[in-house]
Motif scaffolding. Structure first.
Motif, PDB file in Angstrom:
ATOM      1  N   UNK A   1       0.833  -1.203   0.000  1.00 22.52           N
ATOM      2  CA  UNK A   1       0.000   0.000   0.000  1.00 22.52           C
ATOM      3  C   UNK A   1       0.868   1.254   0.000  1.00 22.52           C
ATOM      4  N   UNK A   2       1.592   1.417  -1.105  1.00 25.29           N
ATOM      5  CA  UNK A   2       2.422   2.598  -1.282  1.00 25.29           C
ATOM      6  C   UNK A   2       1.862   3.423  -2.441  1.00 25.29           C
ATOM      7  N   UNK A   3       1.013   4.414  -2.138  1.00 25.41           N
ATOM      8  CA  UNK A   3       0.322   5.156  -3.185  1.00 25.41           C
ATOM      9  C   UNK A   3       1.299   5.965  -4.039  1.00 25.41           C
ATOM     10  N   UNK A   4       0.935   6.235  -5.314  1.00 25.42           N
ATOM     11  CA  UNK A   4      -0.300   5.766  -5.915  1.00 25.42           C
ATOM     12  C   UNK A   4      -0.208   4.361  -6.527  1.00 25.42           C
ATOM     13  N   UNK A   5       1.012   3.901  -6.895  1.00 24.39           N
ATOM     14  CA  UNK A   5       1.088   2.701  -7.738  1.00 24.39           C
ATOM     15  C   UNK A   5       2.077   1.636  -7.230  1.00 24.39           C
ATOM     16  N   UNK A   6       2.406   1.673  -5.911  1.00 20.84           N
ATOM     17  CA  UNK A   6       3.357   0.705  -5.363  1.00 20.84           C
ATOM     18  C   UNK A   6       4.662   0.657  -6.146  1.00 20.84           C
TER      19      UNK A   6
ATOM     20  N   UNK B   1      -1.854  -6.362  -3.685  1.00 19.03           N
ATOM     21  CA  UNK B   1      -1.820  -4.902  -3.636  1.00 19.03           C
ATOM     22  C   UNK B   1      -3.095  -4.345  -3.034  1.00 19.03           C
ATOM     23  N   UNK B   2      -2.939  -3.288  -2.251  1.00 24.07           N
ATOM     24  CA  UNK B   2      -4.108  -2.567  -1.739  1.00 24.07           C
ATOM     25  C   UNK B   2      -4.479  -1.407  -2.655  1.00 24.07           C
ATOM     26  N   UNK B   3      -3.622  -1.125  -3.627  1.00 29.12           N
ATOM     27  CA  UNK B   3      -3.895   0.010  -4.522  1.00 29.12           C
ATOM     28  C   UNK B   3      -4.828  -0.443  -5.641  1.00 29.12           C
TER      29      UNK B   3
ATOM     30  N   UNK C   1      -0.868  -3.727  -9.341  1.00 23.73           N
ATOM     31  CA  UNK C   1      -0.142  -4.603  -8.408  1.00 23.73           C
ATOM     32  C   UNK C   1       1.127  -3.859  -7.976  1.00 23.73           C
ATOM     33  N   UNK C   2       2.031  -3.626  -8.925  1.00 24.30           N
ATOM     34  CA  UNK C   2       3.149  -2.709  -8.682  1.00 24.30           C
ATOM     35  C   UNK C   2       3.625  -2.158 -10.013  1.00 24.30           C
ATOM     36  N   UNK C   3       3.883  -0.838 -10.048  1.00 22.96           N
ATOM     37  CA  UNK C   3       4.383  -0.192 -11.277  1.00 22.96           C
ATOM     38  C   UNK C   3       5.856  -0.477 -11.515  1.00 22.96           C
ATOM     39  N   UNK C   4       6.444  -1.333 -10.680  1.00 23.80           N
ATOM     40  CA  UNK C   4       7.850  -1.672 -10.874  1.00 23.80           C
ATOM     41  C   UNK C   4       8.770  -0.711 -10.155  1.00 23.80           C
ATOM     42  N   UNK C   5      10.021  -0.728 -10.569  1.00 21.48           N
ATOM     43  CA  UNK C   5      10.992   0.138  -9.894  1.00 21.48           C
ATOM     44  C   UNK C   5      10.564   1.592 -10.041  1.00 21.48           C
ATOM     45  N   UNK C   6      10.815   2.359  -8.992  1.00 22.43           N
ATOM     46  CA  UNK C   6      10.493   3.778  -9.007  1.00 22.43           C
ATOM     47  C   UNK C   6      11.454   4.480  -9.965  1.00 22.43           C
ATOM     48  N   UNK C   7      10.897   4.962 -11.057  1.00 20.39           N
ATOM     49  CA  UNK C   7      11.736   5.564 -12.096  1.00 20.39           C
ATOM     50  C   UNK C   7      12.493   6.778 -11.546  1.00 20.39           C
TER      51      UNK C   7
ATOM     52  N   UNK D   1       9.533 -20.181   2.069  1.00 21.33           N
ATOM     53  CA  UNK D   1       8.073 -20.191   2.159  1.00 21.33           C
ATOM     54  C   UNK D   1       7.476 -20.526   0.786  1.00 21.33           C
ATOM     55  N   UNK D   2       6.239 -20.982   0.789  1.00 22.05           N
ATOM     56  CA  UNK D   2       5.487 -21.044  -0.463  1.00 22.05           C
ATOM     57  C   UNK D   2       5.040 -19.609  -0.742  1.00 22.05           C
ATOM     58  N   UNK D   3       5.375 -19.104  -1.927  1.00 24.21           N
ATOM     59  CA  UNK D   3       5.019 -17.717  -2.239  1.00 24.21           C
ATOM     60  C   UNK D   3       4.047 -17.689  -3.415  1.00 24.21           C
ATOM     61  N   UNK D   4       2.987 -16.938  -3.256  1.00 23.78           N
ATOM     62  CA  UNK D   4       1.988 -16.816  -4.321  1.00 23.78           C
ATOM     63  C   UNK D   4       1.737 -15.338  -4.583  1.00 23.78           C
ATOM     64  N   UNK D   5       1.797 -14.948  -5.864  1.00 22.11           N
ATOM     65  CA  UNK D   5       1.471 -13.577  -6.236  1.00 22.11           C
ATOM     66  C   UNK D   5      -0.010 -13.514  -6.584  1.00 22.11           C
ATOM     67  N   UNK D   6      -0.741 -12.684  -5.850  1.00 22.12           N
ATOM     68  CA  UNK D   6      -2.159 -12.439  -6.132  1.00 22.12           C
ATOM     69  C   UNK D   6      -2.217 -11.116  -6.884  1.00 22.12           C
ATOM     70  N   UNK D   7      -2.143 -11.214  -8.212  1.00 24.09           N
ATOM     71  CA  UNK D   7      -1.895 -10.043  -9.057  1.00 24.09           C
ATOM     72  C   UNK D   7      -3.223  -9.377  -9.406  1.00 24.09           C
ATOM     73  N   UNK D   8      -3.582  -8.405  -8.601  1.00 22.61           N
ATOM     74  CA  UNK D   8      -4.896  -7.766  -8.745  1.00 22.61           C
ATOM     75  C   UNK D   8      -4.806  -6.419  -9.452  1.00 22.61           C
ATOM     76  N   UNK D   9      -3.889  -6.321 -10.415  1.00 25.06           N
ATOM     77  CA  UNK D   9      -3.754  -5.088 -11.176  1.00 25.06           C
ATOM     78  C   UNK D   9      -2.546  -5.184 -12.093  1.00 25.06           C
ATOM     79  N   UNK D  10      -2.219  -4.071 -12.749  1.00 23.25           N
ATOM     80  CA  UNK D  10      -1.094  -4.093 -13.684  1.00 23.25           C
ATOM     81  C   UNK D  10       0.217  -4.355 -12.967  1.00 23.25           C
ATOM     82  N   UNK D  11       1.124  -4.971 -13.705  1.00 22.28           N
ATOM     83  CA  UNK D  11       2.340  -5.454 -13.075  1.00 22.28           C
ATOM     84  C   UNK D  11       3.535  -5.390 -14.047  1.00 22.28           C
TER      85      UNK D  11
END
Ligand code: CO8
Length: 260
Positions: free
Chosen positions: A21-26, A56-58, A62-68, A98-108
């Protein structure tokens, strides 16, 4: 939990859900990457945590990737520090027990896709407005070898070659088709589907699964682990080039125009 992460750890199932939850786009800034790494470290050490779902809470992303902005107009020292944090996140995620699962609820895109493909399994919202992929070439930059190898390990050599050269962002149906994601579900079911899948994965004898995961990923991880300094130097030399800075500036302007 920390400022930009909400972690719900269910002690009875041993599953933690990490909400970005790092606005606006993680986008992954140095600060945010550091928060993620600290949280991952804690969960990894916690014997009561056997599975991790990342989501993602946004809205829409999901995440816009590295912060340009971390790669633009920054000193070489700062760029180096940033890149070390990107490496650290990847090492922690790709090497997780750990077992890791990506719950991709937006652009990634880009770094968001990287986070996703470090996971054991990917479930994406079936919404054609969303896309996922390593689009680095579209920014005039080059995905480093460990991004590339994570992608090869996921979708194979030929799909990776096409997708990286063209900087492709895939719609969910296309992503499913090449195996970039494993399952599509309606948007409101991404998290519940991830929880269901997690139950299946956690039913496998743990030690055998962990050793198998490590066997599959070890050579890729070792390649970065033993070359971290050189990889940082590579990144810093590349990203601070005048021509690359110009490409990033043009890309950021394009993002703003798209909005206007
Ligand atoms: N970094 C910094 N700021 C960003 C980023 C980002 N990655 N993405 C978006 N933003 C900003 C936008 O500029 C905008 O700012 P403002 O409000 O000030 O105008 C704000 O976030 C919201 O963005 P949008 O209005 O575009 O939001 P939408 O919901 O319409 O779209 C998207 C969301 C789809 C995520 C869209 O923003 C997008 O496509 N972003 C760009 C994503 C991208 O291309 N990321 C690549 C980053 S590079 C990377 O991750 C790997 C680099 C590897 C390095 C290798 C070098 C050697």
């Amino acid at each position: 939990s920390s400022a930009h992460l909400k972690v719900d750890h269910d002690q009875t199932t041993g599953v933690a859900v990490m909400h970005m939850q790092s606005p606006p786009v993680n986008s992954l800034s140095l600060d945010f990457l550091t928060e993620i790494c600290i949280t991952l470290e804690k969960l990894e050490m916690d014997k009561g945590c056997r599975g991790l779902i990342i989501t993602s809470s946004q809205p829409k992303v999901f995440s816009a990737g590295l912060d340009i902005l971390e790669m633009y107009g920054k000193s070489p020292e700062r760029c180096g520090e940033f890149w070390k944090a990107v490496q650290e996140m990847w090492l922690k995620l790709y090497g997780s027990n750990m077992v890791t699962i990506a719950a991709i609820n937006g652009s990634s895109p880009a770094g968001g896709c990287l986070m996703s493909i470090t996971c054991d399994y990917r479930i994406m919202a079936d919404n054609p407005r969303y896309s996922i992929g390593l689009n680095e070439t579209m920014l005039g930059i080059v995905a480093p070898f460990w991004f590339k190898e994570t992608m090869v390990n996921t979708v194979g050599h030929r799909n990776t070659e096409i997708s990286l050269e063209l900087g492709l962002l895939y719609k969910p149906a296309e992503a499913l088709n090449i195996g970039l994601v494993d399952q599509l579900v309606p948007e409101d079911q991404v998290l519940s589907a991830a929880t269901q899948t997690m139950t299946k994965w956690l039913a496998i004898p743990e030690h055998a699964r962990q050793i198998t995961k490590s066997m599959m990923r070890k050579s890729t991880i070792e390649k970065l682990r033993s070359n971290r300094e050189a990889d940082i130097q590579n990144f810093v030399n590349f990203i601070t080039k005048e021509s690359i800075q110009k490409s990033l500036r043009m890309y950021m302007e394009m993002l703003k125009q798209k909005k206007a």
